[in-house]
Design an enzyme around this catalytic site. Structure first.
Site, PDB file in Angstrom:
ATOM      1  N   GLY A  82       0.817  -1.222   0.000  1.00  0.00           N
ATOM      2  CA  GLY A  82       0.000   0.000   0.000  1.00  0.00           C
ATOM      3  C   GLY A  82       0.838   1.254   0.000  1.00  0.00           C
ATOM      4  N   ASN A  83       0.207   2.359   0.337  1.00  0.00           N
ATOM      5  CA  ASN A  83       0.895   3.642   0.386  1.00  0.00           C
ATOM      6  C   ASN A  83       0.335   4.470   1.539  1.00  0.00           C
ATOM      7  OD1 ASN A  83      -1.387   5.382  -0.737  1.00  0.00           O
ATOM      8  ND2 ASN A  83      -1.097   3.918  -2.409  1.00  0.00           N
TER       9      ASN A  83
END
Length: 392
Positions: free
Chosen positions: A199-200
């Protein structure tokens, strides 16, 4: 709304108080009944007699005119001090008493030193006011009274009056009114197994601010929410899109919207295979193959209608990143690219602020560092300009 509105105009103590004279003049010229409420601090700069003369009325003999019904309460300028009193429900002068007693729309035009505007306490106070549906116009960036240049300059009187008339229902509707707007927000998470993901750090604050701003301009807004770290705004349709595939599917299903703003941080890659359960920890390396995801912005650009406005956000680093974002206009067939530099730690991810460059075929414009709702307004102003071009 009747042709003549009763407007209570609060003026607080700051050098921008002189601009309130023009606000009074424009409202009176529009045929409205204006009751000035200058604070003692405001009268250090402009006398109360000046405001009453411009309002074409005598100072009221009634000691409680500020507690009577009003169609709009407007405070311009609003200092940091009075904003704090409004946020905490204090009522220690006629203006703050009027604010507590008022039951109609409240519009405020902040004006202060840029350091004061950027202070966390001031930000928290304005977030409290915004959560109570207080309309906030400005501040803008420019030269300040002390000679510095930065955010904190009061919005221009004509813009303040335009917003006031819109709240009174007398202004032509926004170009976005009645339009279907899709906004993507947050960061996608691509599963590695049942509990882990790639993810981020995107919280979705920027996209949420854009969705809320479009809603307030009268649009029918759908928010494609990818793992938001902040609450979604009221009054918009929220569709959960946790992965890049989910976001692609839901965005393409709404590809005929009038405006699509792609503010989400969509993963460029996903694991080639995701385990069904939780992979047990071991001393052995875990080799993960990543494969590209579908480029959602490119897919929407390929399927677009000429009347649409497509906006893509581009997170890059430094001047070279801006060069790559300019190329997105043609590579992905979008109308506007919003470039934000993720190499900085004071804006963008994990921050309440942002600073962006708006890149269109007509040129580029820097939106200096500001709270994300203010940056969202600048982006939506550009969207409205592009829509007006489409109509012509």
């Amino acid at each position: 709304m009747c042709a003549v509105a009763r407007i209570v105009l609060g003026i607080t103590g700051g050098i921008a108080a002189y601009k309130a004279c023009e606000v009074v003049r424009l409202l009176v010229r529009g045929g409205h009944d204006v009751l000035p409420l200058p604070t003692r601090g405001a009268e250090r700069f402009v006398s109360a007699e000046t405001f009453f003369a411009l309002a074409r009325r005598e100072r009221p003999a009634d000691p409680y005119p500020h507690l009577q019904r009003a169609d709009l309460l407007l405070i311009a300028p609003l200092t940091a001090h009075t904003a704090a009193r409004l946020a905490h429900g204090l009522a220690d002068d006629v203006l703050t008493e009027a604010a507590l007693a008022h039951r109609g729309p409240l519009l405020v035009a902040p004006a202060m030193n840029s350091a004061m505007w950027e202070h966390p306490a001031t930000r928290a106070n304005f977030e409290t006011l915004r959560a109570r549906s207080v309309e906030i116009i400005g501040p803008s960036a420019g030269e300040l009274a002390e000679g510095e240049v930065g955010w904190g300059r009061m919005a221009e009187p004509a813009a303040i009056v335009e917003r006031a008339l819109a709240l009174l229902g007398e202004q032509a509707p926004s170009t976005l009114a009645g339009r279907r707007v899709v906004v993507t927000a947050g960061g996608t998470r691509e599963p590695l197994d049942a509990v882990r993901y790639v993810g981020n750090r995107s919280s979705g604050r920027m996209g949420v601010a854009l969705a809320d701003g479009a809603r307030r301009r009268g649009a029918a807004v759908t928010l494609l929410a990818a793992n938001l770290g902040v609450p979604a705004p009221a009054g918009v349709e929220v569709v959960q899109t946790p992965t890049a595939a989910d976001l692609e599917r839901e965005a393409m299903a709404r590809r005929d919207a009038d405006v699509i703003v792609m503010a989400a941080a969509v993963a460029d890659y996903r694991p080639a295979a995701a385990g069904d359960g939780k992979r047990a920890k071991s001393a052995e390396p875990w080799h993960v193959e990543l494969v590209p995801t579908v480029d959602v912005a490119r897919a929407l650009g390929s399927a677009r209608d000429p009347s649409q406005v497509l906006v893509a956000f581009g997170a890059e680093q430094g001047p070279d990143g801006l060069v790559r974002k300019r190329a997105m206009l043609d590579d992905k067939n979008v109308d506007l690219v919003v470039y934000n530099d993720v190499g900085r730690f004071d804006i963008g991810f994990d921050s309440d602020d942002n600073e962006v460059t708006l890149v269109s075929r007509d040129g580029e414009r820097l939106v200096p560092k500001a709270p994300k709702p203010a940056v969202a307004e600048a982006v939506l102003d550009e969207v409205e300009r592009l829509l007006a071009q489409r109509r012509r």
